[in-house]
Design a protein around this motif. Structure first.
Motif, short mmCIF file in Angstrom:
data_model
loop_
_atom_site.label_atom_id
_atom_site.label_comp_id
_atom_site.label_asym_id
_atom_site.label_seq_id
_atom_site.Cartn_x
_atom_site.Cartn_y
_atom_site.Cartn_z
N ASN A 144 13.58 11.58 9.19
CA ASN A 144 12.16 11.21 9.02
C ASN A 144 11.69 11.44 7.59
O ASN A 144 10.88 10.68 7.04
N GLU A 188 5.02 17.72 13.91
CA GLU A 188 5.53 16.39 13.57
C GLU A 188 5.28 15.39 14.70
O GLU A 188 4.89 14.24 14.47
N ASN A 189 5.47 15.85 15.92
CA ASN A 189 5.21 14.99 17.08
C ASN A 189 3.73 14.58 17.13
O ASN A 189 3.39 13.44 17.42
N ARG A 202 2.96 12.01 14.47
CA ARG A 202 3.50 10.70 14.84
C ARG A 202 2.58 9.97 15.82
O ARG A 202 2.34 8.77 15.71
#
Length: 589
Positions: free
Chosen positions: A397, A485-486, A489
């Motif tokens: 990523n 991070e999730n 996103r």
């Protein structure tokens, strides 16, 4: 010389001492006393039910007496006739009030007497004295009284807005009404008579009834409405009403079921259709019998104790070694080898049993030590395998992000991001420990957020609210940053701004860390899928096979599960403005 075994001693000694007296006692109780006790209980409750009904009917008879005194009073009749002709005659109105009050009497046989005229006026005397307009046709007992041809009509009217305010007693606020037609001198209908008495007085014995066996008194009016107790809905006793409808009053108790348990009840029905019932659960009904059996059984045990004392010396050679083995079993542990002691018994079976027990304990210790070692290796391997999923995922990523920044000629930002990535990679590859301090994990997460701030410019905002007392906590490595991070996103799938919040707290010996975002939230299908997998792990106690590909929330849950076992906290839910993920476990200071 013949050596007696344990089996021989138990059959010959204890069978004769325990079995025969106990069978005789049990047979006696079943065939004689139990039936007598049940019969006395039934009879006592039936008599109580009849007594409650008689007390209620005496109170209703007093109400009827006051109603008849008003109906056949010539003074009231004459004054009422004049009032109907000249309804503004205050003196006649005052006279009627006094006559109604005299009918009630100094002992107050009823709480209220109301005289309704055909022209819509009400003359009230008793707790409430007044004259006001109220159409009698709107009263619930009107149709029954109208067709009753002067006969009394008893009905439950509940609270009266005029007279309920004179008491704070919950049953004193509820009233029974006895009404009838009021005929004039020429047998013409001039109105209606209504006398009222509180439930507290009419059902005085039911209200003050003290339960003896756990029974409950229930009173229904003629329409099936529960008058007493008032804190229960009609549906609570519907099963009793349905049975009463198909049953004539009887001296026997009737067995019914309320869908969850069985009850017995008996009932009486007054001349006015009021049903008084006593209801008792099956357990409470047979409690006197069970208590008697228990007391006899205790007496039997006392007698048996004396018999055991006499047989003690004969059984001593068996009971002493068995008791020794029992104490050894109570103190069994798998921390080390138990030391074998001398039983000092001549029974071969006991010596062999004790030796086998000690040998078994030694084998269990060896086996447990091997299992613990293997389990420790297995858990360590799984934690490292799960952690390894995070590293390639982040690098993939991050490289995509740098590529996007290069396309946008963000050179200065690329330099800063590469420095942050250097810190991140150093953290990831620092060692192979599966747990780190929460402070290190938060610092790593801040480096990641620094990269994201560059990537999303002024569209990304974040806050971190974690008490310093939590910084020394040991958590799985790479557990907070993947959650952040999730969240990013999901947030970036909608229009900015994007808000990320990291919060920590300690409560009741457990800690939690929550990551909250303002994204679109999880779809119902995603939530159901994740929760199903988590529930499967919790129910079976088994971890699924590891697949080293991709990263997911289940990966993080598995590592917390390995670390905290059944004390793990892992909650995924949607909020009003996004989604939140909460992880945690036991807080060790």
């Amino acid at each position: 010389m013949f050596r007696k075994t344990i089996k021989f001693n138990m059959i010959v000694t204890y069978s004769l001492i325990i079995l025969i007296p106990f069978l005789i006692l049990s047979t006696y109780l079943i065939t004689t006393e139990s039936q007598k006790i049940n019969s006395r209980t039934f009879s006592a409750l039936q008599q109580n039910c009849d007594t409650l009904n008689d007390s209620m009917e005496r109170e209703i008879a007093q109400m009827n007496l006051v109603s008849l005194n008003i109906a056949y009073s010539n003074l009231i009749n004459d004054a009422f006739n004049i009032y109907l002709v000249n309804n503004d005659d205050y003196e006649k109105l005052k006279a009627i009030n006094e006559l109604l009050s005299n009918s009630i009497g100094p002992n107050r046989l009823v709480d209220q007497a109301n005289l309704y005229s055909n022209i819509g006026t009400v003359i009230a005397s008793g707790l409430y004295n007044n004259t006001y307009n109220y159409p009698v046709e709107e009263l619930q007992w009107f149709e029954a009284a109208k067709s009753g041809n002067g006969n009394r009509v008893l009905s439950y009217t509940g609270e009266d807005p005029y007279i309920s305010r004179y008491t704070t007693d919950q049953y004193g606020k509820l009233f029974l009404s006895l009404s009838r037609k009021y005929f004039g001198s020429y047998n013409n209908v001039q109105g209606y008579i209504e006398v009222k008495k509180s439930v507290k007085q009419v059902l005085s014995q039911a209200v003050t009834y003290k339960s003896v066996y756990g029974e409950q008194v229930v009173v229904f009016d003629s329409s099936g409405t529960v008058i007493y107790p008032i804190n229960r809905e009609n549906d609570s006793f519907q099963y009793i009403l349905e049975k009463i409808a198909d049953t004539e009053p009887t001296t026997d108790f009737i067995r019914v079921s309320d869908s969850s348990s069985y009850h017995f009840f008996t009932f009486t029905r007054s001349d006015d259709g009021i049903i008084t019932a006593i209801v008792i659960s099956e357990n409470d009904m047979f409690m006197p019998r069970d208590s008697y059996i228990l007391s006899v059984f205790l007496l039997t045990l006392i007698s048996l104790t004396l018999a055991f004392i006499l047989s003690y010396f004969a059984a001593n050679q068996i009971t002493v070694p068995i008791d020794h083995i029992y104490r050894e079993i109570q103190h069994i542990n798998l921390n080390g080898y138990m030391i074998k002691t001398n039983l000092n018994t001549k029974a071969i079976e006991l010596n062999v049993l004790y030796d086998s027990f000690i040998d078994m304990q030694h084998k269990l210790v060896d086996s447990l030590n091997k299992q613990l070692l293997l389990k420790n290796h297995e858990m360590q391997s799984k934690m490292l395998a799960l952690q390894s999923q995070m590293n390639p995922h982040f690098l993939y990523n991050s490289l995509q992000t740098i590529q996007a920044m290069a396309d946008a000629d963000m050179n200065k930002e690329i330099i800063i991001m590469c420095q942050s990535m250097s810190n991140i990679l150093r953290y990831i590859s620092s060692d192979t420990d599966t747990t780190v301090s929460l402070a290190d994990e938060i610092k790593y997460t801040k480096d990641f957020l620094s990269c994201m701030l560059i990537r999303y410019n002024n569209d990304l905002y974040y806050t971190i609210e974690v008490p310093e007392v939590m910084y020394d906590l040991k958590v799985p490595k790479l557990c907070i940053q993947p959650l952040v991070e999730n969240s990013i996103r999901f947030c970036t799938s909608k229009l900015p701004p994007y808000h990320i919040s990291i919060k920590g707290s300690i409560s009741n010996g457990n800690y939690i860390i929550t990551v909250i975002d303002n994204g679109p939230g999880f779809s119902p299908e995603s939530l159901a899928s994740i929760n199903t997998k988590i529930a499967e792990i919790d129910s079976t106690g088994l971890l699924p096979s590891l697949e080293i590909k991709g990263m997911g929330l289940l990966n993080i849950y598995l590592r917390f599960k390995i670390l905290y076992g059944s004390d793990v906290t892992f909650v995924i839910e949607n909020t009003e403005g996004g989604a939140s993920i909460t992880v945690g476990g036991t807080y060790d200071k």
